[in-house]
Design a protein around this motif. Sequence first.
Motif, PDB file in Angstrom:
ATOM      1  N   LEU A 247       0.899  -1.442   0.089  1.00 55.20           N
ATOM      2  CA  LEU A 247      -0.110   0.026   0.043  1.00 55.20           C
ATOM      3  C   LEU A 247       1.048   1.250   0.046  1.00 55.20           C
ATOM      4  O   LEU A 247       1.786   1.238   0.764  1.00 55.20           O
ATOM      5  CB  LEU A 247      -0.782  -0.081   1.283  1.00 55.20           C
ATOM      6  N   THR A 248       0.430   2.184  -0.681  1.00 59.45           N
ATOM      7  CA  THR A 248       1.073   3.593  -0.536  1.00 59.45           C
ATOM      8  C   THR A 248       0.665   4.365   0.839  1.00 59.45           C
ATOM      9  O   THR A 248      -0.211   4.068   1.287  1.00 59.45           O
ATOM     10  CB  THR A 248       0.801   4.335  -1.824  1.00 59.45           C
ATOM     11  N   GLU A 249       1.248   5.450   0.756  1.00 56.43           N
ATOM     12  CA  GLU A 249       0.836   6.096   2.204  1.00 56.43           C
ATOM     13  C   GLU A 249      -0.651   6.744   1.904  1.00 56.43           C
ATOM     14  O   GLU A 249      -1.263   6.720   2.624  1.00 56.43           O
ATOM     15  CB  GLU A 249       1.949   7.379   2.248  1.00 56.43           C
ATOM     16  N   GLU A 250      -0.824   7.012   0.498  1.00 57.91           N
ATOM     17  CA  GLU A 250      -2.096   7.811   0.286  1.00 57.91           C
ATOM     18  C   GLU A 250      -3.163   6.591   0.600  1.00 57.91           C
ATOM     19  O   GLU A 250      -4.315   6.568   1.159  1.00 57.91           O
ATOM     20  CB  GLU A 250      -2.395   7.939  -1.093  1.00 57.91           C
ATOM     21  N   ASP A 251      -2.831   5.101   0.245  1.00 56.82           N
ATOM     22  CA  ASP A 251      -3.799   4.031   0.390  1.00 56.82           C
ATOM     23  C   ASP A 251      -3.900   4.123   1.750  1.00 56.82           C
ATOM     24  O   ASP A 251      -5.231   3.713   2.243  1.00 56.82           O
ATOM     25  CB  ASP A 251      -3.199   2.850  -0.048  1.00 56.82           C
ATOM     26  N   ASN A 252      -3.195   4.092   2.687  1.00 62.74           N
ATOM     27  CA  ASN A 252      -3.156   3.899   4.086  1.00 62.74           C
ATOM     28  C   ASN A 252      -3.926   4.945   4.567  1.00 62.74           C
ATOM     29  O   ASN A 252      -4.767   4.618   5.680  1.00 62.74           O
ATOM     30  CB  ASN A 252      -1.932   3.708   4.791  1.00 62.74           C
ATOM     31  N   GLU A 253      -3.814   6.161   4.445  1.00 64.20           N
ATOM     32  CA  GLU A 253      -4.602   7.390   4.573  1.00 64.20           C
ATOM     33  C   GLU A 253      -6.060   6.955   4.331  1.00 64.20           C
ATOM     34  O   GLU A 253      -7.115   7.491   5.192  1.00 64.20           O
ATOM     35  CB  GLU A 253      -4.241   8.585   4.203  1.00 64.20           C
ATOM     36  N   LYS A 254      -6.533   6.467   3.308  1.00 63.01           N
ATOM     37  CA  LYS A 254      -7.757   6.097   2.866  1.00 63.01           C
ATOM     38  C   LYS A 254      -8.439   5.359   3.755  1.00 63.01           C
ATOM     39  O   LYS A 254      -9.545   5.154   4.218  1.00 63.01           O
ATOM     40  CB  LYS A 254      -8.027   5.984   1.339  1.00 63.01           C
ATOM     41  N   LEU A 255      -7.681   4.089   4.023  1.00 63.83           N
ATOM     42  CA  LEU A 255      -8.049   3.089   4.710  1.00 63.83           C
ATOM     43  C   LEU A 255      -8.473   3.361   6.094  1.00 63.83           C
ATOM     44  O   LEU A 255      -9.273   3.105   6.819  1.00 63.83           O
ATOM     45  CB  LEU A 255      -7.099   1.997   4.931  1.00 63.83           C
ATOM     46  N   ALA A 256      -7.543   4.419   6.793  1.00 65.72           N
ATOM     47  CA  ALA A 256      -7.703   4.958   8.125  1.00 65.72           C
ATOM     48  C   ALA A 256      -9.057   5.683   8.347  1.00 65.72           C
ATOM     49  O   ALA A 256      -9.525   5.715   9.140  1.00 65.72           O
ATOM     50  CB  ALA A 256      -6.604   5.839   8.561  1.00 65.72           C
TER      51      ALA A 256
ATOM     52  N   TYR B   9     -11.697 -11.195  -5.387  1.00 63.46           N
ATOM     53  CA  TYR B   9     -11.030 -10.142  -5.044  1.00 63.46           C
ATOM     54  C   TYR B   9      -9.789 -10.507  -3.880  1.00 63.46           C
ATOM     55  O   TYR B   9      -9.896 -11.099  -2.960  1.00 63.46           O
ATOM     56  CB  TYR B   9     -11.886  -9.165  -4.317  1.00 63.46           C
ATOM     57  N   GLY B  10      -8.809  -9.864  -4.261  1.00 64.19           N
ATOM     58  CA  GLY B  10      -7.576  -9.815  -3.248  1.00 64.19           C
ATOM     59  C   GLY B  10      -7.291  -8.692  -2.607  1.00 64.19           C
ATOM     60  O   GLY B  10      -7.762  -7.517  -2.833  1.00 64.19           O
ATOM     61  N   ILE B  11      -6.708  -8.811  -1.322  1.00 66.89           N
ATOM     62  CA  ILE B  11      -6.408  -7.585  -0.435  1.00 66.89           C
ATOM     63  C   ILE B  11      -5.592  -6.882  -0.920  1.00 66.89           C
ATOM     64  O   ILE B  11      -4.491  -7.137  -1.752  1.00 66.89           O
ATOM     65  CB  ILE B  11      -5.636  -8.535   0.667  1.00 66.89           C
ATOM     66  N   ASN B  12      -5.772  -5.506  -0.804  1.00 69.14           N
ATOM     67  CA  ASN B  12      -5.065  -4.309  -1.247  1.00 69.14           C
ATOM     68  C   ASN B  12      -5.474  -3.940  -2.601  1.00 69.14           C
ATOM     69  O   ASN B  12      -5.050  -3.046  -3.033  1.00 69.14           O
ATOM     70  CB  ASN B  12      -3.866  -4.279  -1.044  1.00 69.14           C
ATOM     71  N   ASP B  13      -6.784  -4.489  -3.298  1.00 65.77           N
ATOM     72  CA  ASP B  13      -7.184  -4.037  -4.406  1.00 65.77           C
ATOM     73  C   ASP B  13      -7.597  -2.694  -4.244  1.00 65.77           C
ATOM     74  O   ASP B  13      -8.165  -2.228  -3.318  1.00 65.77           O
ATOM     75  CB  ASP B  13      -8.561  -5.143  -4.663  1.00 65.77           C
ATOM     76  N   HIS B  14      -7.532  -2.136  -5.417  1.00 66.22           N
ATOM     77  CA  HIS B  14      -8.007  -0.744  -5.419  1.00 66.22           C
ATOM     78  C   HIS B  14      -9.537  -0.507  -5.113  1.00 66.22           C
ATOM     79  O   HIS B  14      -9.750   0.374  -4.466  1.00 66.22           O
ATOM     80  CB  HIS B  14      -7.799  -0.243  -7.034  1.00 66.22           C
ATOM     81  N   ALA B  15     -10.498  -1.393  -5.310  1.00 62.42           N
ATOM     82  CA  ALA B  15     -11.735  -1.172  -5.070  1.00 62.42           C
ATOM     83  C   ALA B  15     -11.781  -1.276  -3.601  1.00 62.42           C
ATOM     84  O   ALA B  15     -12.629  -0.643  -3.074  1.00 62.42           O
ATOM     85  CB  ALA B  15     -12.653  -2.456  -5.666  1.00 62.42           C
ATOM     86  N   MET B  16     -10.953  -1.965  -2.829  1.00 58.74           N
ATOM     87  CA  MET B  16     -10.958  -2.085  -1.493  1.00 58.74           C
ATOM     88  C   MET B  16     -10.725  -0.823  -0.753  1.00 58.74           C
ATOM     89  O   MET B  16     -11.154  -0.342   0.207  1.00 58.74           O
ATOM     90  CB  MET B  16     -10.019  -3.328  -0.918  1.00 58.74           C
ATOM     91  N   ILE B  17      -9.738  -0.193  -1.463  1.00 58.41           N
ATOM     92  CA  ILE B  17      -9.177   1.113  -0.916  1.00 58.41           C
ATOM     93  C   ILE B  17     -10.229   2.402  -1.143  1.00 58.41           C
ATOM     94  O   ILE B  17     -10.361   3.348  -0.308  1.00 58.41           O
ATOM     95  CB  ILE B  17      -7.905   1.307  -1.451  1.00 58.41           C
ATOM     96  N   ARG B  18     -11.104   1.994  -2.076  1.00 58.09           N
ATOM     97  CA  ARG B  18     -11.887   3.360  -2.585  1.00 58.09           C
ATOM     98  C   ARG B  18     -13.241   3.233  -1.651  1.00 58.09           C
ATOM     99  O   ARG B  18     -13.873   4.465  -1.676  1.00 58.09           O
ATOM    100  CB  ARG B  18     -12.398   3.069  -3.863  1.00 58.09           C
TER     101      ARG B  18
ATOM    102  N   ALA C   4      -5.461   2.292 -12.052  1.00 60.43           N
ATOM    103  CA  ALA C   4      -6.280   1.567 -10.651  1.00 60.43           C
ATOM    104  C   ALA C   4      -5.624   0.128 -10.744  1.00 60.43           C
ATOM    105  O   ALA C   4      -5.670  -0.652 -11.398  1.00 60.43           O
ATOM    106  CB  ALA C   4      -7.669   1.279 -10.916  1.00 60.43           C
ATOM    107  N   PRO C   5      -4.862   0.121  -9.710  1.00 59.66           N
ATOM    108  CA  PRO C   5      -4.209  -1.320  -9.308  1.00 59.66           C
ATOM    109  C   PRO C   5      -4.968  -2.289  -8.820  1.00 59.66           C
ATOM    110  O   PRO C   5      -5.429  -2.357  -7.691  1.00 59.66           O
ATOM    111  CB  PRO C   5      -2.980  -0.942  -8.318  1.00 59.66           C
ATOM    112  N   ARG C   6      -5.451  -3.264  -9.686  1.00 63.68           N
ATOM    113  CA  ARG C   6      -6.583  -4.132  -9.330  1.00 63.68           C
ATOM    114  C   ARG C   6      -5.800  -5.504  -8.907  1.00 63.68           C
ATOM    115  O   ARG C   6      -4.746  -5.891  -9.500  1.00 63.68           O
ATOM    116  CB  ARG C   6      -7.528  -4.640 -10.277  1.00 63.68           C
ATOM    117  N   ILE C   7      -6.156  -5.945  -7.567  1.00 64.64           N
ATOM    118  CA  ILE C   7      -5.652  -7.423  -7.212  1.00 64.64           C
ATOM    119  C   ILE C   7      -6.633  -8.362  -7.048  1.00 64.64           C
ATOM    120  O   ILE C   7      -7.733  -8.183  -6.262  1.00 64.64           O
ATOM    121  CB  ILE C   7      -4.901  -7.037  -6.026  1.00 64.64           C
TER     122      ILE C   7
END
Length: 272
Positions: free
Chosen positions: A19-28, A192-201, A259-262
């Motif tokens: 995950l990127t820093e931006e991804d982690n911020e969105k998850l938080a 769907y896999g963990i850290n998929d773009h859709a999960m972060i959104r 969009a990084p899909r996993i």
Amino acid sequence: MEPTEEGFYSFSSQNSRELTEEDNEKLAKQTNISDFKERKLELEARKNWDKFYNRNKNNFFKDRNWSSEDLKIICPDIDFEKEIKYLEAGCGVGNMLFPLVAEIPKLKLFAFDFSDNAVKMLEERAKELGLSVATAVVDLSIPSISSPFEEQVDLATLIFVLSAIHPDKMQIAAENMRNLVKIGGSVVVRDYGINDHAMIRFGREARISDRFYVRQDGTRAYYFDLEELCGIFEKAGFRCERKEYLHRMTINHQKNLKAPRIFVQARFIREN
């Protein structure tokens, strides 16, 4: 990573993406739904999928025209020139089944779904195409000791199906699949896999529990760890023959968006 004609990069590995820093911020910023809403979603799961198919008919999901080549790569030991009993589990309107039988005509077809509306639409399309498909309405999350079909199949696919089931009931689903597949038969899973773009959104009040979310239409999606997925099927009496994360970088050139899909993909063989 090699670009494909469809406009995305693709490769497979044994690891998900970092995950990127931006991804982690969105998850938080994501927050959980209430316990009341969680219980309501579980009780109304079938109704929400029936509504989905009633609203979208067979226009929402595209036919999976990649399926025949992918299956031959995942199952190189299966002779698709011979009759193969094939089950699309969680078939929806048949977006995997119909392209598959067009490329592999000797398949003997079986299909079931949670949604009565989806099964009816699949039956209508099969009739238009003159195809014989044994169908049933089945809830994989309810324990069962039998199959709705007279025969066990050689090969079954679960394509973006398990992720719609509550995590507490996924083990039941895998054990039910054992009843449907003969000893030595295969189940191919893609989901769907963990850290998929859709999960972060997902935004606020969409998270049900860890990696389990609700969409606006009331349907749900879980994002798998690969080892977790394998453990579910191994506990149910399957051997993991192949497992991988599929990385897809979809690119919208007009909007300059990536969009990084996993996804997770695995093949399981019934041992007992």
